[in-house]
Design a protein around this motif. Sequence first.
Motif: not given
Length: 397
Positions: A272-281, A325-330, A332-336, A339-347
């Motif tokens: 989860r920490i690394f995700h924050e860094i990759h996403s900022a990058t 992260r593109q998919q994740l952002a979508a 997040q934006q639609s408050c799904d 789907a967001a959690e499964e994408l994150f956890r699945g990775t």
Amino acid sequence: MTQSESALFDQAVQTLDSFQIEIPSWGFANTGTRFGKFVQPGAASTLEEKFADAAEVNRLTGATPTLALHVLWDLPNGVEDVPEVQQLECRFGVRAGSINPNLFQDQEYKFGSLCNPSAEIREHAVSHVLDCIEIAKLLGSRDLSLWLPDGSNYPGTQSIRQRVAWLQDALNTAHSNLAPQQRLLIEYKPFEPAFYHTDIADWGMASHLAREAGPQARVLVDTGHHYLAQNIEQIVAWLLHTDLLGGFHFNDRRYADDDLTLGSIDPYQIFRIFHEIHSATQEGLPLDVAYMIDQSHNLKGKIEATVQTVVTAQELWLKAALVDRQQLAACQQSCDLVAAEELFRGTFWQDVRPLVRSWREARGLPADPLQALRSGGYVERVSRERGGRSSAVNSYA
Ligand code: RM4
Ligand code: MN
Ligand code: MN
């Protein structure tokens, strides 16, 4: 390889090529708890041995070109020891990394170092920090990582505000002595060794001190230095937002500052920490983050534990890079949410070990560094060579 497999491999190569993590000299030394130490025959007791072990880890992993040094443990004579370090750097092909002042060992620091009520002791502590900055300059080390043990054990026994003022003065002085490319990393810790108040207890205090000290000061996040319920990736996100994230001391813990190996208790936390860094990058934030390990290997073999940690860090770094992260952002934006959690956890659940292995092979590194360490005989050899000596124990506990 299909097209998508080769795209994935290319991404893995890029991600792993760009990831380096600094190992600590003290991770190779005999350490223990306040109850005692279990001495290992292969533990390093000289700086030469620490460099030799660091070179072995770098040979096996290809990801650890620098070694963090703790000044009184590794350079007991301060600046005078710099030429020895430089020789070791050349001989072992490992560079000196962050320089860690030691403000906790001397008897005079009983009531604090940079925050001690005695002006004389504060001056002494500041002059040690300035010596460390000088050492770092001579060695070409960019980061000075500052951790202090300062605090108090009983309510009412110290002026918390007065100590903040002394601390800020000291950090301002340190900052004004930095060379332009150097950085001052300010580490925080909520308790221990002080048990009532710690002078830099959390990221808010460290952020404030860093901002006041000047533009080359940043915050250092030691993953073990938080209360259990704290959301560390949120702290990281805030430090990214405020451009104050300087680096990490990675380790894992079950209870407090346990200094266990990275990812041994909660690998998802590091993901989860690394995700924050990759996403900022990916968003183009200008990042300059020092990834460092700060662990105490009391029971595991020192080199084995270090290699295991580096390998785990690489796996988690790559896993987090693979989040779509593109998919994740979508989502997040639609408050799904699901789907967001499964994408994150699945990775997170995706097994990236075969990918990391292919990267190692492509880079001429051992496909399985832990196995290569076991079969290479290095630990057995140094244990024979070092085992006879009574090893001076000059680190934790
Ligand atoms: C502290 C802190 C520092 C480390 C010392 C040895 O708990 O994590 O970073 O230098 O231990
Ligand atoms: Mn630390
Ligand atoms: Mn610590």
